[in-house]
Motif scaffolding. Structure first.
Motif, short mmCIF file in Angstrom:
data_model
loop_
_atom_site.label_atom_id
_atom_site.label_comp_id
_atom_site.label_asym_id
_atom_site.label_seq_id
_atom_site.Cartn_x
_atom_site.Cartn_y
_atom_site.Cartn_z
N ASP A 152 3.84 -6.07 14.98
CA ASP A 152 4.97 -5.96 15.27
C ASP A 152 6.42 -5.29 15.62
O ASP A 152 7.53 -6.24 15.05
N PHE A 153 5.97 -4.31 14.26
CA PHE A 153 7.34 -3.81 14.21
C PHE A 153 8.28 -4.16 12.84
O PHE A 153 9.41 -3.80 13.11
N ASP A 154 7.35 -5.17 12.43
CA ASP A 154 8.33 -5.77 11.58
C ASP A 154 8.47 -5.68 9.90
O ASP A 154 7.18 -5.33 9.58
N ARG A 155 8.80 -5.56 9.29
CA ARG A 155 9.12 -5.68 7.54
C ARG A 155 7.66 -5.99 6.96
O ARG A 155 7.24 -5.62 6.31
N THR A 156 8.19 -7.31 6.64
CA THR A 156 7.59 -8.64 6.42
C THR A 156 6.44 -9.08 7.42
O THR A 156 5.26 -8.96 6.22
N LYS A 157 6.23 -8.44 8.32
CA LYS A 157 4.99 -8.45 9.33
C LYS A 157 4.14 -7.36 8.34
O LYS A 157 2.65 -7.15 7.95
N GLY A 158 4.64 -5.77 8.24
CA GLY A 158 4.29 -5.35 7.64
C GLY A 158 3.30 -4.83 6.48
O GLY A 158 2.52 -4.33 5.78
N LEU A 159 3.91 -5.60 5.85
CA LEU A 159 4.05 -5.91 3.95
C LEU A 159 2.40 -6.52 4.29
O LEU A 159 1.57 -6.16 3.42
N ASN A 160 2.65 -7.81 4.88
CA ASN A 160 1.25 -8.02 4.82
C ASN A 160 -0.19 -8.21 5.84
O ASN A 160 -0.46 -8.58 5.17
N VAL A 161 0.45 -7.66 6.36
CA VAL A 161 -1.18 -6.65 7.03
C VAL A 161 -1.45 -5.66 5.84
O VAL A 161 -2.26 -5.53 5.64
N ALA A 162 -0.44 -5.07 5.54
CA ALA A 162 -0.90 -3.92 4.53
C ALA A 162 -1.12 -4.82 3.05
O ALA A 162 -2.78 -3.92 2.30
N THR A 163 -1.28 -5.69 2.76
CA THR A 163 -1.74 -6.34 2.12
C THR A 163 -3.08 -6.51 2.21
O THR A 163 -4.15 -6.21 1.69
N ASN A 164 -3.11 -7.23 2.72
CA ASN A 164 -4.67 -7.37 3.43
C ASN A 164 -5.89 -6.36 4.05
O ASN A 164 -6.40 -6.27 3.13
N ILE A 165 -5.52 -5.11 4.36
CA ILE A 165 -5.63 -3.96 4.96
C ILE A 165 -6.34 -3.45 3.62
O ILE A 165 -7.23 -3.26 2.86
N LEU A 166 -5.64 -3.74 2.85
CA LEU A 166 -6.21 -2.85 1.21
C LEU A 166 -6.78 -4.07 0.38
O LEU A 166 -7.31 -3.29 -0.89
N GLN A 167 -6.57 -5.03 0.24
CA GLN A 167 -7.47 -5.69 -0.20
C GLN A 167 -9.23 -5.68 0.20
O GLN A 167 -10.28 -5.45 -0.10
N ALA A 168 -8.89 -5.73 1.66
CA ALA A 168 -10.38 -5.18 2.31
C ALA A 168 -11.19 -4.28 2.60
O ALA A 168 -11.67 -4.13 2.60
N ASN A 169 -10.05 -2.65 2.21
CA ASN A 169 -9.96 -1.31 2.37
C ASN A 169 -9.89 -0.99 0.97
O ASN A 169 -8.17 -0.07 0.90
N PRO A 170 -9.60 -1.20 -0.78
CA PRO A 170 -9.75 -1.01 -1.44
C PRO A 170 -9.95 0.21 -1.80
O PRO A 170 -8.81 1.12 -2.24
N ASP A 171 -10.44 1.60 -0.80
CA ASP A 171 -10.62 2.87 -0.76
C ASP A 171 -9.47 3.65 0.53
O ASP A 171 -9.79 4.98 0.50
#
Length: 300
Positions: free
Chosen positions: A194-213
């Motif tokens: 949603d163009f939001d920094r905090t949501k970007g942090l949360n989404v990126a955290t989830n993505i990196l956990q699910a896709n460590p490569d």
């Protein structure tokens, strides 16, 4: 008899004066007042704060009055704000939509009142707009994908952090990105923040956990990219991250080496051009239906 005729003549003169005054009042309103309404999607984002400042500076320079309302990223609030602007009798309405589909009703309401509409950065799906001022978001998305392919390598594993789902900028930046990425990169995940920094942090955290490569991330704006930087740092990973907008915080992150690049827009120029265009509309001058604003890659 003469006295009666004199009284009748005076009555006719008074009626004429009253009618004339009423006519003058009607013609001196909306269209020639120079009052411009500006509905901005959110002032909780530095990009749109800069756009607002561009609007205010140019309006002041031209001696035009502008009423600014902040939708706070809420399509319902934006609709209510615009309804109030229309009722207040603005000459021209400038809209930076929260949601390109939802804003259509407000554009059509302005059309019904014969109040010209100008859109900035994001378009409206329906309704008549006299001018749309924006960067080429499709081209910008392509530039981001090409930069990743050039720097990280073809077939690199990439994640995409998308903007507000209903916004035209989200659709267009995503379209441009995939024009290149679907051929030259491997997109392993994409999710809206949603163009939001905090949501970007949360989404990126989830993505990196699910896709460590994951090797690179393209975020549809700088705020989400800055959030992704925090996520990568917390995960102890070095990720090639590209943002979009060219905000002051993003420029600093590029110079610090934490953000690989940003596809820079010029929000101050968007605001300035919007007011210049509104002034032309008020004067009855012709304006271009699409007014482009240049993009550039900012990298260290």
């Amino acid at each position: 008899m003469k006295k009666l005729l004199l009284l009748l003549a005076m009555a006719v003169m008074v009626i004429g004066l009253v009618a004339g005054c009423g006519k003058s009042a009607d013609n001196g309103g909306d269209k020639k007042s120079g009052t411009i309404g500006f509905s901005v999607s959110t002032l909780n984002n530095p990009f749109f704060v800069t756009m607002k400042e561009g609007v205010e500076a140019q309006a002041k320079a031209l001696g035009l009055k502008v009423k600014i309302v902040d939708a706070q990223n809420d399509p319902a609030k934006q609709a209510n704000d615009i309804s109030d602007l229309l009722e207040s009798g603005v000459s021209v309405l400038i809209i930076n939509p929260v949601d390109s589909a939802a804003i259509s009703t407000s554009v059509e309401a302005a059309n019904a009142k014969n109040i010209p509409v100008i859109t900035v950065d994001r378009s409206a799906d329906k309704g008549k707009v006299v001018a749309h001022i924006a960067s080429d978001n499709v081209k910008g998305g392509e530039m981001a994908a090409q930069l990743i392919a050039d720097k990280v390598g073809k077939a690199a594993k990439v994640a995409e952090i998308e903007g507000i789902p209903g916004a035209s900028a989200t659709r267009e930046r995503g379209q441009g990105f995939h024009n290149v990425a679907d051929k030259d990169l491997t997109v392993v995940a994409k999710q809206s923040a949603d163009f939001d920094r905090t949501k970007g942090l949360n989404v990126a955290t989830n993505i990196l956990q699910a896709n460590p490569d994951v090797q690179a991330i393209f975020a549809h704006n700088d705020e989400m990219a800055l959030g992704a930087i925090q996520a990568a740092k917390s995960a102890g990973k070095t990720i090639f991250i590209v943002g979009f907008d060219g905000t002051a915080d993003a420029d600093k992150a590029v110079q610090d080496g934490t953000l690989a690049a940003t596809i820079a827009q010029q929000p101050d120029q968007m605001g300035k051009i919007a007011i210049d265009t509104a002034q032309k509309v008020i004067k009855g001058e012709a304006v271009e239906a699409k007014i482009p604003v240049d993009l550039k890659v900012v990298k260290k």
